[in-house]
Scaffold this motif. Structure first.
Motif, PDB file in Angstrom:
ATOM      1  N   GLU A 113       0.813  -1.206   0.000  1.00 55.36           N
ATOM      2  CA  GLU A 113       0.000   0.000   0.000  1.00 55.36           C
ATOM      3  C   GLU A 113       0.853   1.265   0.000  1.00 55.36           C
ATOM      4  O   GLU A 113       0.454   2.288  -0.559  1.00 55.36           O
ATOM      5  CB  GLU A 113      -0.940   0.004   1.215  1.00 55.36           C
ATOM      6  N   ILE A 116       3.256   1.238  -4.365  1.00 54.95           N
ATOM      7  CA  ILE A 116       2.450   0.532  -5.355  1.00 54.95           C
ATOM      8  C   ILE A 116       3.212   0.266  -6.646  1.00 54.95           C
ATOM      9  O   ILE A 116       2.729  -0.465  -7.526  1.00 54.95           O
ATOM     10  CB  ILE A 116       1.158   1.334  -5.642  1.00 54.95           C
ATOM     11  N   PHE A 155       2.139  -1.973 -10.269  1.00 62.87           N
ATOM     12  CA  PHE A 155       1.948  -1.488 -11.634  1.00 62.87           C
ATOM     13  C   PHE A 155       2.961  -2.119 -12.586  1.00 62.87           C
ATOM     14  O   PHE A 155       2.624  -2.446 -13.737  1.00 62.87           O
ATOM     15  CB  PHE A 155       2.050   0.033 -11.676  1.00 62.87           C
ATOM     16  N   MET A 206      -5.795   6.569  -1.811  1.00 59.63           N
ATOM     17  CA  MET A 206      -5.088   6.565  -3.090  1.00 59.63           C
ATOM     18  C   MET A 206      -5.940   6.075  -4.255  1.00 59.63           C
ATOM     19  O   MET A 206      -5.478   6.040  -5.396  1.00 59.63           O
ATOM     20  CB  MET A 206      -3.833   5.693  -2.984  1.00 59.63           C
ATOM     21  N   ARG A 207      -7.183   5.707  -3.966  1.00 58.22           N
ATOM     22  CA  ARG A 207      -8.022   5.068  -4.991  1.00 58.22           C
ATOM     23  C   ARG A 207      -8.139   5.914  -6.256  1.00 58.22           C
ATOM     24  O   ARG A 207      -7.965   5.414  -7.376  1.00 58.22           O
ATOM     25  CB  ARG A 207      -9.410   4.791  -4.413  1.00 58.22           C
ATOM     26  N   TRP A 267      -4.704   6.061  -8.137  1.00 61.85           N
ATOM     27  CA  TRP A 267      -4.344   4.776  -8.744  1.00 61.85           C
ATOM     28  C   TRP A 267      -5.272   4.436  -9.900  1.00 61.85           C
ATOM     29  O   TRP A 267      -4.844   3.865 -10.908  1.00 61.85           O
ATOM     30  CB  TRP A 267      -4.393   3.670  -7.692  1.00 61.85           C
ATOM     31  N   THR A 268      -6.548   4.780  -9.766  1.00 66.07           N
ATOM     32  CA  THR A 268      -7.494   4.518 -10.853  1.00 66.07           C
ATOM     33  C   THR A 268      -7.130   5.331 -12.087  1.00 66.07           C
ATOM     34  O   THR A 268      -7.159   4.818 -13.225  1.00 66.07           O
ATOM     35  CB  THR A 268      -8.933   4.848 -10.407  1.00 66.07           C
ATOM     36  N   ARG A 316      -4.183   6.449 -12.881  1.00 63.97           N
ATOM     37  CA  ARG A 316      -2.959   5.881 -13.457  1.00 63.97           C
ATOM     38  C   ARG A 316      -3.247   4.570 -14.175  1.00 63.97           C
ATOM     39  O   ARG A 316      -2.709   4.320 -15.266  1.00 63.97           O
ATOM     40  CB  ARG A 316      -1.929   5.666 -12.347  1.00 63.97           C
ATOM     41  N   TRP A 317      -4.104   3.742 -13.593  1.00 67.02           N
ATOM     42  CA  TRP A 317      -4.467   2.461 -14.213  1.00 67.02           C
ATOM     43  C   TRP A 317      -5.121   2.707 -15.571  1.00 67.02           C
ATOM     44  O   TRP A 317      -4.826   2.006 -16.541  1.00 67.02           O
ATOM     45  CB  TRP A 317      -5.418   1.704 -13.284  1.00 67.02           C
TER      46      TRP A 317
END
Length: 347
Positions: free
Chosen positions: A195, A198, A202, A333-334, A337-338, A340-341
């Motif tokens: 966590e 990350i 990735f 961070m959701r 991170w979303t 970036r994803w």
């Protein structure tokens, strides 16, 4: 709300009932007063899940205690909204959650401490509120789902998703699916991060981003049924449903642990039947009830004293095999991170 205190006639009636029914006494209700004629209203998850919980927990509880329990179908977010709307005058005594709403309910003063739940002390600290406002009574365990006819040796790690021999046969959920987010975190953990770091997650996911990416659990039967998908990260409950359809799939607990989705129970502040709800929650923590839930839904028992039969032990991870993720950090961070994803992984 004042605690429920039985009068002398109720105590004598309860003692008489326990003497007349030794089976009930042996199953844990001998010390509780009779709830004959009392009603308990709980939120439920709807569908077959609610029916199974009713059969495994509430129906036996009603039979042994004399209560009459009803579940109102609603998903966790809707249940929390109902809890907020009825603050001060709750029409639902007890709430079941699966998305962490129990913590918010406590923070907002919507729940009250559990009292008289004798098995609460047996539940590990990480699976209950330190102030006793809620308890995890079952856990949906995530891990590796695979086709036994394609992969003879069960996978053992999240690192296995990168094996060359599985190339073209991997599927994983999009990050907007909670399991997709957990998969990213567990890949990070498997390769030295987590966590707080990350990057390894990735980096690993970029190596498999050309594989099949799906949206929801409803896609699983088709993906496995077509035969091209051999392995994916998902949970014990959906594995069991696919097995029941006749497909040769199995669940494997990764050495990094199985991410845990808590199934919790709490009581609305000011609930009219709080005493009945406390007794029902105690019944949820009974090993017999938790074995039945494991058998019918493949959910992990939260009570460490639960000993699963041999035919279940290999399919349902023990509570000490669970990996507790830092949901606070993940939620913080959701969005990042979303984003970036979507830029680096999504197609």
């Amino acid at each position: 709300m004042a605690a429920y205190t039985p009068d002398r006639r109720q105590i004598l009636a309860a003692l008489a009932a326990s003497a007349a029914t030794p089976l009930a006494a042996s199953r844990g209700f001998a010390q509780a007063p009779s709830f004959s004629g009392r009603k308990l209203v709980s939120s439920g998850f709807g569908g077959s899940t609610m029916d199974i919980i009713q059969s495994a927990i509430f129906t036996p509880f009603d039979k042994e205690s004399g209560a009459a329990s009803t579940q109102v179908p609603m998903q966790s977010a809707a249940a929390l909204a109902r809890m907020k709307a009825e603050a001060g005058n709750p029409q639902i005594d007890m709430f079941q959650f699966s998305g962490g709403q129990e913590a918010y309910a406590k923070e907002e003063g919507l729940s009250q401490p559990l009292t008289g739940v004798s098995r609460l002390a047996k539940i590990p600290a990480g699976l209950k509120d330190p102030d006793g406002h809620w308890v995890t009574w079952a856990v949906i365990a995530e891990g590796i789902v695979y086709r036994k006819d394609k992969i003879a040796t069960p996978p053992t790690s999240y690192k296995d998703f990168l094996k060359p021999e599985y190339r073209g046969h991997v599927a994983f959920p999009t990050i907007t699916n909670g399991y997709g987010m957990d998969f990213l975190v567990m890949l990070a953990r498997a390769f030295g991060g987590g966590e707080d770091n990350i990057e390894p997650g990735f980096a690993a996911m970029k190596q498999i981003k050309s594989e099949t990416i799906f949206k929801a659990a409803s896609d699983l039967p088709t993906l496995f049924g077509q035969g091209d998908i051999w392995i994916m990260p998902y949970d014990t409950g959906n594995t069991f449903k696919i097995q029941q359809s006749g497909l040769p799939v199995a669940f494997a607990t990764p050495q990094e642990g199985s991410p845990a989705v808590f199934i919790t129970a709490c009581i609305a502040k000011g609930a009219k039947n709080a005493d009945v709800a406390n007794a029902a929650i105690d019944a949820m923590l009974k090993p017999e009830a938790q074995i039945e839930i494991a058998r019918t839904m493949r959910w992990t028992a939260s009570n460490p004293e639960t000993r699963l039969p041999a035919d279940l032990a290999g399919e349902v991870p023990a509570v000490d095999k669970l990996a507790q993720l830092d949901r606070g950090k993940i939620n913080a961070m959701r969005a990042a991170w979303t984003d970036r994803w979507n830029r680096e992984i999504a197609r």
